[in-house]
Scaffold this active site. Structure first.
Site, PDB file in Angstrom:
ATOM      1  N   ASP A   1       0.855  -1.177   0.000  1.00  0.00           N
ATOM      2  CA  ASP A   1       0.000   0.000   0.000  1.00  0.00           C
ATOM      3  C   ASP A   1       0.900   1.238   0.000  1.00  0.00           C
ATOM      4  O   ASP A   1       2.046   1.189   0.457  1.00  0.00           O
ATOM      5  CB  ASP A   1      -0.874   0.010   1.257  1.00  0.00           C
ATOM      6  CG  ASP A   1      -1.578  -1.317   1.462  1.00  0.00           C
ATOM      7  OD1 ASP A   1      -2.378  -1.703   0.598  1.00  0.00           O
ATOM      8  OD2 ASP A   1      -1.295  -1.994   2.475  1.00  0.00           O
TER       9      ASP A   1
ATOM     10  N   ASP B   1      -1.962  -2.859  -4.491  1.00  0.00           N
ATOM     11  CA  ASP B   1      -2.775  -3.249  -3.340  1.00  0.00           C
ATOM     12  C   ASP B   1      -3.607  -2.017  -2.978  1.00  0.00           C
ATOM     13  O   ASP B   1      -4.251  -1.443  -3.842  1.00  0.00           O
ATOM     14  CB  ASP B   1      -1.883  -3.762  -2.209  1.00  0.00           C
ATOM     15  CG  ASP B   1      -2.674  -4.463  -1.117  1.00  0.00           C
ATOM     16  OD1 ASP B   1      -3.833  -4.818  -1.353  1.00  0.00           O
ATOM     17  OD2 ASP B   1      -2.134  -4.644  -0.016  1.00  0.00           O
TER      18      ASP B   1
ATOM     19  N   ASP C   1      -3.945   1.604   4.341  1.00  0.00           N
ATOM     20  CA  ASP C   1      -4.471   0.597   5.257  1.00  0.00           C
ATOM     21  C   ASP C   1      -4.290   1.088   6.688  1.00  0.00           C
ATOM     22  O   ASP C   1      -3.213   1.598   7.033  1.00  0.00           O
ATOM     23  CB  ASP C   1      -3.702  -0.729   5.130  1.00  0.00           C
ATOM     24  CG  ASP C   1      -4.283  -1.658   4.071  1.00  0.00           C
ATOM     25  OD1 ASP C   1      -5.209  -1.255   3.354  1.00  0.00           O
ATOM     26  OD2 ASP C   1      -3.776  -2.793   3.976  1.00  0.00           O
TER      27      ASP C   1
ATOM     28  N   ARG D   1     -14.066   0.358  -1.396  1.00  0.00           N
ATOM     29  CA  ARG D   1     -13.349   0.559  -0.131  1.00  0.00           C
ATOM     30  C   ARG D   1     -12.957   2.026   0.074  1.00  0.00           C
ATOM     31  O   ARG D   1     -11.793   2.369  -0.011  1.00  0.00           O
ATOM     32  CB  ARG D   1     -12.097  -0.320  -0.047  1.00  0.00           C
ATOM     33  CG  ARG D   1     -12.379  -1.795  -0.151  1.00  0.00           C
ATOM     34  CD  ARG D   1     -11.103  -2.592   0.086  1.00  0.00           C
ATOM     35  NE  ARG D   1     -11.349  -4.018  -0.140  1.00  0.00           N
ATOM     36  CZ  ARG D   1     -10.405  -4.946  -0.152  1.00  0.00           C
ATOM     37  NH1 ARG D   1      -9.147  -4.613   0.048  1.00  0.00           N
ATOM     38  NH2 ARG D   1     -10.714  -6.211  -0.359  1.00  0.00           N
TER      39      ARG D   1
HETATM   40 CA    CA Z   1      -2.983  -3.820   2.019  1.00  0.00          CA
END
Ligand code: CA
Ligand code: CA
Length: 437
Positions: free
Chosen positions: A219, A258, A262, A315
């Protein structure tokens, strides 16, 4: 020019910026360091990162612990300087974290054409073996894994406690790096354009779904078991490498991304304000596993305000466990929009006065997605300029899997709350890396 010192001017209309500077100073935000953004601390009551000890980052750094960096190597060196006394790292220009191309990380013997030949579903199949062993195995998978480790070492940057990282001037940022805010307290990241890392060595998983998938690591930023983190005025983007430019193998997209951000594994007290999250698929995850209750239950408290979520698939964020306060965010959906808020296991989302701009033919029922039946509070939100009951819209479209109203808590750590109908304009001109100064 919409710095935190001044943005309320936009809302209040009659209140001048000068008056706001005085007001903010008296409440303690800018403190004695005047207008130097690198010396700013998170304002009192500005979201979950202001809880308990608040978030000051490296604001109090002595002059010998203020570093200006122009390369990824200099950046990593500044992060590696020992000690947890406050430090400020000013990023000038764009830091290239991932070198010229992927061949820099490939270990001897790794051959992608051979990898593709070895694990072609026509040869390897889609099922786990009888022992339930790893989906792919053998020489090329071993060499892929070794190569991936070399990339990870190069592009990951561990951020120490009591640090402010800030872009110095327009265009400051990082391409292909992964900020690891892991196991530390008190970090500020501001004014950076963070172009998503590209995983050079995605792993083929033939057991992921019916027809397999390519899965990637990295990320742009990870908050992992860390506390008091303020992410402000950054731009998270896929830049020159949107998924639409990625090739396909075995009939599946060779996914090299990705997430953009996060917040996972016991992370707590995070405020993300005035960021842009754009042009990405799986964008922002708060909590990465239903089985992480031992670390995540009672944690993952995150405030999102005045962020622009533009042209994303899903998301934004997907939430598990946390008391997440999302207010005054602007969502501008594109053709690939799937959903915005993912309602996950034990999530406690409070979504208020956000603005959603959806394209023609996309209904308000797509703002929410139910992964679990966790109640949420959604009030005062607007969709295409109209007051909209997001839960009602979702439930009308999904009568057999309804969502319940009532997050069970009420946010109190907020500063300025704008009317929902002003949000797309205020956020549109205030959010993002180049709007800090
Ligand atoms: Ca991730
Ligand atoms: Ca590069």
């Amino acid at each position: 020019m919409n710095t935190p010192r001044c943005h309320a001017r936009v809302i209040a209309g009659l209140v001048g910026c000068t008056a706001l500077v005085l007001a903010v100073t008296t409440t303690g935000a800018a403190q004695a360091h005047g207008r130097d953004a690198a010396r700013q601390t998170l304002a009192s009551r500005d979201g979950w990162a202001s809880a308990t000890t608040g978030t000051t980052g490296g604001a109090a750094a002595t002059h010998d612990r203020v570093y200006t960096v122009t390369t990824w190597a200099e950046f990593k060196a500044a992060l590696a300087v020992s000690g947890t006394a406050p430090r400020i790292i000013k990023v000038e220009g764009t830091l290239d974290a991932d070198g010229a191309d992927c061949s820099e990380f490939a270990v001897p013997g790794y051959d992608f054409d051979q990898y593709l030949a070895d694990y072609d579903p026509a040869v390897w199949g889609y099922e786990e073996d009888l022992e339930g062993e790893k989906a792919t195995a053998g020489t090329q998978e071993y060499l892929r894994n070794q190569s991936a480790a070399a990339q990870a070492k190069a592009i990951k940057a561990a951020v120490p406690a009591n640090t402010t990282i800030i872009g110095a001037g327009r265009g400051a940022g990082i391409v292909g790096g992964s900020l690891q805010i892991n196991g530390v307290d008190n970090v500020i990241v501001r004014g950076l354009t963070l172009e998503s890392p590209l995983d050079c060595f995605p792993q083929w998983d033939p057991t992921d779904g019916d027809t397999g998938n390519w899965n990637s690591e990295y990320d742009a930023a990870v908050v992992y078991n860390a506390t008091h983190v303020w992410l402000d005025h950054n731009t998270f983007t896929d830049g020159d490498h949107p998924d639409s430019t990625l090739p396909s193998y075995y009939g599946r997209v060779f996914q090299q991304h990705d997430g953009e951000l996060d917040v996972v594994r016991g992370a707590d007290y995070v405020t993300a304000s005035w960021n842009v999250f754009e042009d990405h698929d799986k964008t922002f995850m708060i909590g990465n596993s239903d089985s992480a209750g031992a670390t995540d239950e009672g944690k993952l408290r995150v405030t999102l305000h005045h962020n622009l979520f533009r042209n994303l698939v899903e998301r934004a964020p997907r939430v598990r466990f946390g008391q997440v306060d999302a207010y005054n965010n602007s969502y501008v959906a594109g053709a690939d929009h799937s959903y915005s808020f993912g309602i996950g296991f034990k999530s406690q989302l409070f979504a208020e006065k956000n603005s959603f701009t959806l394209p023609k033919g996309v209904g308000a029922s797509t703002v929410l997605h139910r992964w679990n039946d966790s109640p949420l509070t959604a009030q005062g939100n607007v969709v295409n300029g109209r007051q909209t009951d997001l839960i009602g819209a979702y439930n009308a479209a999904n009568p057999t899997t309804p969502l319940a109203s009532g997050a069970g808590w009420k946010p109190v750590l907020r500063t300025q709350v704008d009317p929902a109908k002003a949000v797309s304009r205020v956020v549109g001109r205030g959010a993002g890396a180049d709007r800090l100064r």
